[in-house]
Scaffold this active site. Structure first.
Site, PDB file in Angstrom:
ATOM      1  N   HIS A  24      -6.166  -5.539  16.561  1.00 41.54           N
ATOM      2  CA  HIS A  24      -5.995  -4.618  17.680  1.00 41.54           C
ATOM      3  C   HIS A  24      -6.442  -3.229  17.251  1.00 41.54           C
ATOM      4  O   HIS A  24      -6.157  -2.793  16.142  1.00 41.54           O
ATOM      5  CB  HIS A  24      -4.516  -4.573  18.089  1.00 41.54           C
ATOM      6  CG  HIS A  24      -4.244  -3.658  19.233  1.00 41.54           C
ATOM      7  ND1 HIS A  24      -4.453  -4.033  20.547  1.00 41.54           N
ATOM      8  CD2 HIS A  24      -3.818  -2.379  19.274  1.00 41.54           C
ATOM      9  CE1 HIS A  24      -4.149  -3.024  21.340  1.00 41.54           C
ATOM     10  NE2 HIS A  24      -3.757  -2.006  20.598  1.00 41.54           N
ATOM     11  N   ASP A  84       5.835  -4.523  29.577  1.00 44.05           N
ATOM     12  CA  ASP A  84       4.952  -3.422  29.179  1.00 44.05           C
ATOM     13  C   ASP A  84       4.127  -2.914  30.351  1.00 44.05           C
ATOM     14  O   ASP A  84       3.844  -1.716  30.451  1.00 44.05           O
ATOM     15  CB  ASP A  84       4.028  -3.849  28.030  1.00 44.05           C
ATOM     16  CG  ASP A  84       3.106  -2.704  27.637  1.00 44.05           C
ATOM     17  OD1 ASP A  84       3.630  -1.648  27.248  1.00 44.05           O
ATOM     18  OD2 ASP A  84       1.875  -2.848  27.757  1.00 44.05           O
ATOM     19  N   ARG A 107       4.544   5.306  32.458  1.00 44.73           N
ATOM     20  CA  ARG A 107       4.228   6.293  31.404  1.00 44.73           C
ATOM     21  C   ARG A 107       2.955   7.051  31.753  1.00 44.73           C
ATOM     22  O   ARG A 107       2.844   8.253  31.516  1.00 44.73           O
ATOM     23  CB  ARG A 107       4.062   5.593  30.052  1.00 44.73           C
ATOM     24  CG  ARG A 107       5.382   5.105  29.465  1.00 44.73           C
ATOM     25  CD  ARG A 107       5.128   4.155  28.313  1.00 44.73           C
ATOM     26  NE  ARG A 107       4.414   4.787  27.224  1.00 44.73           N
ATOM     27  CZ  ARG A 107       3.584   4.153  26.395  1.00 44.73           C
ATOM     28  NH1 ARG A 107       3.352   2.861  26.541  1.00 44.73           N
ATOM     29  NH2 ARG A 107       2.982   4.792  25.426  1.00 44.73           N
ATOM     30  N   SER A 127       4.829  -0.915  23.024  1.00 47.31           N
ATOM     31  CA  SER A 127       3.801  -1.361  23.956  1.00 47.31           C
ATOM     32  C   SER A 127       2.774  -2.246  23.241  1.00 47.31           C
ATOM     33  O   SER A 127       2.470  -3.362  23.680  1.00 47.31           O
ATOM     34  CB  SER A 127       3.126  -0.124  24.568  1.00 47.31           C
ATOM     35  OG  SER A 127       1.979  -0.478  25.280  1.00 47.31           O
TER      36      SER A 127
HETATM   37  N1  URA Z   1      -2.366   0.968  23.783  1.00 42.70           N
HETATM   38  C1  URA Z   1      -1.349   0.252  24.322  1.00 42.70           C
HETATM   39  O1  URA Z   1      -1.458  -0.931  24.598  1.00 42.70           O
HETATM   40  N2  URA Z   1      -0.196   0.922  24.570  1.00 42.70           N
HETATM   41  C2  URA Z   1      -0.008   2.228  24.293  1.00 42.70           C
HETATM   42  O2  URA Z   1       1.064   2.737  24.533  1.00 42.70           O
HETATM   43  C3  URA Z   1      -1.084   2.944  23.720  1.00 42.70           C
HETATM   44  C4  URA Z   1      -2.274   2.290  23.469  1.00 42.70           C
END
Ligand code: URA
Length: 440
Positions: free
Chosen positions: A86, A165, A172, A187
């Site tokens: 990631h 999320d 957010r 997240s």
């Molecule tokens: N990428 C995500 O998936 N979540 C975040 O909060 C920031 C970057």
């Protein structure tokens, strides 16, 4: 039966008092319940988290509860180690398209769930969809068969992966509560842990073009994410990589596919190639394929032998795309207009504002201004120079691509501002700032 009141959670977090596991789990359950917690209460709690933070233990519980809010995937039918990677979001970051075929050709599996571009940062899904015919909307069965056969496939993230999320992220985004390290950790890690890989590599971007602007913040985030992975029994490595410059020479979807193919064709003697080989080596080492040094040699071999390019080509064909692009890059979508930007003075490339470059790429059509916008696959920027390079007056700095001269006119001032030429050579930081791992 314990009672749960959202108001108590807001007050406790506001006063810096830790929430219990029961409270955090109820809170997460309330995000996706049939009668959900009202947005205004969630938003108030998010702001309290931003101002007061969460303890490491609260962050870990929140992460696990969000992971469990949807499907947790298992890959028991795959006859080998399953890895995932990631990136926290960057400009010109095309590493997945290089790393995944290298790992697949080295005998590990990567069922990759990726996202679209976000803000000024690009997304792997948009990049791959610039390949004619390629789809990233794959039925689970087709996705699994492709991973079994090729070693990797890339699919759009499914709706049922960490749905809590989705609720938090949307709030957010509009309440100025994105930049909270515990919330970013929860997240990212809830989604990563839900994808069920044995080994996870986290590329934490740091610098002007990244969410984490300083090494200190990136280090805190790295340690929190590593702790969450360890608590879930996963092998994990986090690498802090520089985003004070874009990664590689190309920004834009088809342009980045082209650059990725060139690396897979053997052009690895550059920052992008070296970083991808190193990331692949870390993933292979975590997956039990030997020492990092031995895995680096193995990764290089998959490129020189053509095996990694072959896997990339098989993935494209398996996802309905025109795999001939790996031999003939001219088959990728091309922009209708282009303009070359030249240096107005001589000296050194002293600074590259990657966020500005990313924003300019969006203006050119490589990203979306609104949710409904279609991507122009051929749009973007091809840099001719890198940070620290010497330039003379009239040297090419970059070529700009779009479907209209108007878009190029709009992006050009931003692009000129993004590039600083100064008489003195700058200090160029190494691409990898730090690495943390629980690998033994
Ligand atoms: N990428 C995500 O998936 N979540 C975040 O909060 C920031 C970057």
């Amino acid at each position: 039966m314990q009672a749960f009141h959202m108001r108590d959670c807001i007050r406790k977090t506001k006063e810096g008092v830790s929430l219990t596991e029961f409270e955090l789990r109820q809170l997460v359950a309330g995000l996706t319940a049939a009668e959900p917690i009202p947005d205004y209460q969630i938003a108030a709690w998010l702001m309290a988290v931003c101002c007061k933070g969460l303890t490491d233990e609260e962050t870990s519980i929140l992460t696990m509860a969000m992971r469990d809010s949807g499907q947790v995937m298992h890959w028991d039918s795959l006859p080998g180690s399953v890895a995932d990677k990631h990136s926290t979001g960057g400009v010109g970051d095309k590493t997945t398209m290089i790393l995944a075929p290298i790992c697949a050709a080295s005998g590990i599996y990567m069922p990759k769930m990726s996202g679209r571009g976000l803000g000024h940062t690009g997304g792997t899904i948009d990049k791959l969809e610039s390949i004619p015919g390629l789809t990233t909307t794959l039925e689970p069965e087709r996705f699994l068969r492709l991973v079994e056969r090729v070693g990797f496939a890339v699919s759009m993230q499914t709706g049922n992966l960490a749905p809590a999320d989705k609720v938090l992220y949307a709030l957010r985004d509009v309440t100025e509560t994105v930049d909270s390290i515990p919330l970013i950790c929860a997240s990212i890690m809830s989604k990563k842990l839900a994808t069920g890989a044995d080994s996870i590599l986290l590329d934490v971007k740091v610098g002007s073009g990244a969410f984490m602007k300083t090494d200190a913040d990136a280090e805190i985030l790295s340690r929190l994410m590593l702790a969450a992975a360890t608590a879930d029994g996963k092998r994990c490595t986090t690498i802090l990589t520089d985003m004070d410059r874009p990664l590689g020479y190309c920004i834009g979807n088809a342009l980045e596919v082209e650059e990725a193919v060139r690396v897979l064709q053997g052009d690895t003697q550059n920052a992008l190639g070296e970083l991808c080989l190193r990331l692949a080596a870390e993933l292979l080492a975590m997956s039990g394929k030997g020492t990092v040094e031995a895995c680096l040699a193995q990764a290089k071999k998959t490129v020189t032998s053509g095996a990694a390019l072959e896997r990339f080509s098989q993935m494209i064909a398996g996802q309905g795309g025109d795999a001939r692009i790996t031999e003939n890059l001219a088959l990728l979508p091309q922009a209708q207009c282009k303009r070359v930007l030249k240096a107005a003075s001589g000296g050194y490339i002293a600074a590259m504002q990657s966020e500005e470059l990313g924003r300019a790429a969006v203006l050119l059509g490589a990203g979306r201004m609104t949710k409904q916008d279609a991507i122009d696959p051929g749009a973007g920027i091809r840099l001719a120079v890198q940070l620290g390079d010497a330039v003379s007056v009239g040297d090419t700095l970059m070529t700009i691509y779009a479907d209209s001269e108007l878009k190029i006119d709009e992006a050009e001032p931003l692009l000129r501002k993004a590039m600083t030429i100064s008489p003195d050579a700058p200090m160029v930081r190494p691409l990898i700032h730090a690495l943390y791992t629980n690998r033994t």
